[in-house]
Write an enzyme that holds these catalytic residues in place. Structure first.
Site, PDB file in Angstrom:
ATOM      1  N   TYR A 142      52.600  56.859  14.294  1.00 28.09           N
ATOM      2  CA  TYR A 142      52.938  56.878  15.718  1.00 28.09           C
ATOM      3  C   TYR A 142      54.243  56.137  16.007  1.00 28.09           C
ATOM      4  O   TYR A 142      54.964  56.491  16.924  1.00 28.09           O
ATOM      5  CB  TYR A 142      51.830  56.203  16.536  1.00 28.09           C
ATOM      6  CG  TYR A 142      50.738  57.119  17.016  1.00 28.09           C
ATOM      7  CD1 TYR A 142      50.034  57.924  16.129  1.00 28.09           C
ATOM      8  CD2 TYR A 142      50.389  57.152  18.369  1.00 28.09           C
ATOM      9  CE1 TYR A 142      49.015  58.743  16.579  1.00 28.09           C
ATOM     10  CE2 TYR A 142      49.371  57.968  18.823  1.00 28.09           C
ATOM     11  CZ  TYR A 142      48.689  58.764  17.922  1.00 28.09           C
ATOM     12  OH  TYR A 142      47.685  59.572  18.367  1.00 28.09           O
ATOM     13  N   LYS A 189      43.390  58.135   3.160  1.00 32.44           N
ATOM     14  CA  LYS A 189      43.676  59.302   2.321  1.00 32.44           C
ATOM     15  C   LYS A 189      44.387  58.760   1.077  1.00 32.44           C
ATOM     16  O   LYS A 189      45.533  59.118   0.763  1.00 32.44           O
ATOM     17  CB  LYS A 189      44.546  60.285   3.126  1.00 32.44           C
ATOM     18  CG  LYS A 189      44.755  61.638   2.480  1.00 32.44           C
ATOM     19  CD  LYS A 189      43.546  62.553   2.540  1.00 32.44           C
ATOM     20  CE  LYS A 189      43.787  63.803   1.715  1.00 32.44           C
ATOM     21  NZ  LYS A 189      42.589  64.659   1.612  1.00 32.44           N
ATOM     22  N   ASP A 221      39.119  63.309   5.205  1.00 31.90           N
ATOM     23  CA  ASP A 221      38.542  64.653   5.344  1.00 31.90           C
ATOM     24  C   ASP A 221      37.019  64.598   5.179  1.00 31.90           C
ATOM     25  O   ASP A 221      36.268  65.219   5.939  1.00 31.90           O
ATOM     26  CB  ASP A 221      39.191  65.655   4.367  1.00 31.90           C
ATOM     27  CG  ASP A 221      39.402  65.106   2.967  1.00 31.90           C
ATOM     28  OD1 ASP A 221      39.078  63.925   2.725  1.00 31.90           O
ATOM     29  OD2 ASP A 221      39.877  65.858   2.101  1.00 31.90           O
ATOM     30  N   ASP A 245      42.791  58.080  15.808  1.00 32.49           N
ATOM     31  CA  ASP A 245      42.912  58.896  17.022  1.00 32.49           C
ATOM     32  C   ASP A 245      42.011  60.131  16.898  1.00 32.49           C
ATOM     33  O   ASP A 245      41.217  60.448  17.788  1.00 32.49           O
ATOM     34  CB  ASP A 245      44.370  59.321  17.203  1.00 32.49           C
ATOM     35  CG  ASP A 245      44.547  60.210  18.416  1.00 32.49           C
ATOM     36  OD1 ASP A 245      44.024  59.856  19.482  1.00 32.49           O
ATOM     37  OD2 ASP A 245      45.197  61.267  18.294  1.00 32.49           O
ATOM     38  N   ASP A 249      38.077  60.843  18.670  1.00 28.49           N
ATOM     39  CA  ASP A 249      37.780  61.979  19.552  1.00 28.49           C
ATOM     40  C   ASP A 249      36.608  62.789  19.005  1.00 28.49           C
ATOM     41  O   ASP A 249      35.721  63.201  19.753  1.00 28.49           O
ATOM     42  CB  ASP A 249      39.000  62.900  19.689  1.00 28.49           C
ATOM     43  CG  ASP A 249      39.775  62.623  20.969  1.00 28.49           C
ATOM     44  OD1 ASP A 249      39.758  61.450  21.412  1.00 28.49           O
ATOM     45  OD2 ASP A 249      40.381  63.555  21.523  1.00 28.49           O
TER      46      ASP A 249
HETATM   47  C1  IPM Z   1      44.411  57.972  22.870  1.00 31.76           C
HETATM   48  C2  IPM Z   1      45.347  59.067  23.329  1.00 31.76           C
HETATM   49  C3  IPM Z   1      46.772  58.614  23.061  1.00 31.76           C
HETATM   50  C4  IPM Z   1      46.929  58.431  21.578  1.00 31.76           C
HETATM   51  C5  IPM Z   1      47.856  59.549  23.618  1.00 31.76           C
HETATM   52  C6  IPM Z   1      47.667  59.766  25.104  1.00 31.76           C
HETATM   53  C7  IPM Z   1      49.234  59.055  23.309  1.00 31.76           C
HETATM   54  O1  IPM Z   1      45.068  60.269  22.706  1.00 31.76           O
HETATM   55  O2  IPM Z   1      44.437  56.887  23.460  1.00 31.76           O
HETATM   56  O3  IPM Z   1      43.672  58.195  21.920  1.00 31.76           O
HETATM   57  O4  IPM Z   1      47.148  59.410  20.841  1.00 31.76           O
HETATM   58  O5  IPM Z   1      46.838  57.291  21.111  1.00 31.76           O
HETATM   59 MN    MN Z   2      43.368  60.216  21.352  1.00 35.39          MN
END
Ligand code: IPM
Ligand code: MN
Length: 370
Positions: A142, A189, A221, A245, A249
């Site tokens: 990032y 990884k 993975d 990240d 999710d």
């Molecule tokens: C999160 C979001 C952020 C990230 C974005 C909005 C930049 O997806 O907080 O997980 O990727 O870190």
């Molecule tokens: Mn995110």
């Protein structure tokens, strides 16, 4: 106790859910005799519209001078589909993380028993699931050097980590595991990436300081599969920025509603608390967003203030609401309450010491809009 909080409502449903979080904070103030003060600041698309800058200087200043930040969400579709946009709402959040050195993002994944039917897995797979992801937040791909060739035909993003960056978050993860089921899973990884091999070496060395903690390794993975096949196996999952990240999710959908999950980002000073969900612009202003994630982020903030009893009270209010079906449309599309009604109910539950609220009182507020 006196605490100062910078409030960043952000975009989309951010303002609505933050309002409910503030109701809960006020209720805690009254019930426990604390004094919380607030500064409201801008970030994201709303800040770009007003100032041209997704993270105005006075938002950084106020944040640095606060004990904590309560954030709604940032993001607006008008920037998402334009890869050439120079200024984006998300830049505000990324810069705030960097400025405040919020190097650890903590995302608890748990099952809420009254909502277990909402899980996309077989419910028995979700029974007792309770793990927490420690995602490195201020380095890795990032924040590495990035570039686009002059003729725009190639691009690169560098992923780099230092020992110190790995150590500081790994210590937090091991300490947390010590208070939990004593297991850390490092996700990387390492069969391909040099940075992942560095993570393994550093974490392996550091693990000798925590002999009571079991350390296990998973390739990312495989981790993505294991989260779906057997989420009960995890306690503390430790990983870098981008893997964290994606996996957070993925994990967040296990519980059945993204609207229930909070997150904390901590570092050297001020810590930030926010819901995991995004700005959900389609729902903005409709009073249908689920404020529980923000309310649970408030509980994490209270924990961070060492107000454990207060945090427990907020979680008790959430469980009470779920058990009594006081929920928003994402949880029950036919019998649901508005965002603001949920905030009011939670605040009254906390403020009145749970005494005068019962289901029939609460039902009076029930929304009839379907
Ligand atoms: C999160 C979001 C952020 C990230 C974005 C909005 C930049 O997806 O907080 O997980 O990727 O870190
Ligand atoms: Mn995110």
């Amino acid at each position: 106790m006196q605490k100062h909080i910078t409030v960043i409502e952000g975009d989309g449903i951010g303002p609505e859910v933050v309002q409910q979080g503030l109701k809960v904070l006020h209720a805690i103030e009254h019930r426990f005799g604390h004094n919380f003060t607030f500064s409201h600041r801008m970030m994201g698309a709303v800040a770009i519209d007003v100032t041209g800058n997704p993270l105005p200087e006075d938002t950084i200043e106020s944040s640095l001078q606060s004990d904590a930040i309560l954030l709604g969400a940032v993001g607006d579709p008008k920037y998402d589909n334009d890869p050439s946009a120079k200024v984006r709402p998300e830049q505000g959040l990324l810069r705030l993380r960097k400025e405040l050195q919020l190097f650890a993002n903590i995302r608890p994944i748990q099952v809420f028993d009254p909502l277990i039917h909402l899980t996309p897995l077989r419910p028995e797979k979700m029974q007792g699931v309770d793990f927490v992801i420690y995602r490195e937040l201020t380095s890795g791909i990032y924040f590495g050097e990035k570039g686009l060739s002059e003729d725009t035909s190639s691009a690169y993003d560098v992923c780099s980590y230092t020992e110190a960056e790995i150590q500081r978050i790994a210590h937090l993860a091991f300490q947390q595991a010590g208070n939990r089921r004593k297991k850390v899973t490092l996700v990387d990884k390492a069969n391909v990436l040099e940075t992942s091999r560095l993570w393994r070496r550093v974490v392996q060395e550091l693990a000798t300081d925590y002999p009571e903690i079991e350390l296990e390794y998973l390739f990312v993975d495989n981790a993505a599969m294991q989260i779906i096949l057997n989420p009960q196996q995890f306690d503390v999952m430790l990983t870098g920025n981008m893997f964290g990240d994606i996996l957070s999710d993925e994990s967040s959908v296990l519980s059945g509603s993204l609207g229930m999950l909070p997150s904390a980002s901590i570092g050297k000073g001020t810590a930030l608390f926010e819901p995991v969900h995004g700005s959900y612009p389609q729902a903005a202003g409709m009073d249908i967003a689920n404020p529980m994630a923000t309310i649970l982020a408030v509980a994490m903030m209270l924990d961070h203030f060492q107000m454990q009893e207060e945090a427990a009270e907020v979680r008790k209010a959430v469980n009470w609401a779920l058990t009594n079906k006081l929920v928003t449309k994402d949880i029950d599309p036919t019998h649901f309450y508005g965002t603001s009604a949920i905030g009011d109910l939670m605040a009254s539950f906390i403020e009145q010491d749970n005494a005068h609220i019962n289901h029939s009182n609460a039902s009076l507020n029930k929304s009839t809009i379907i």
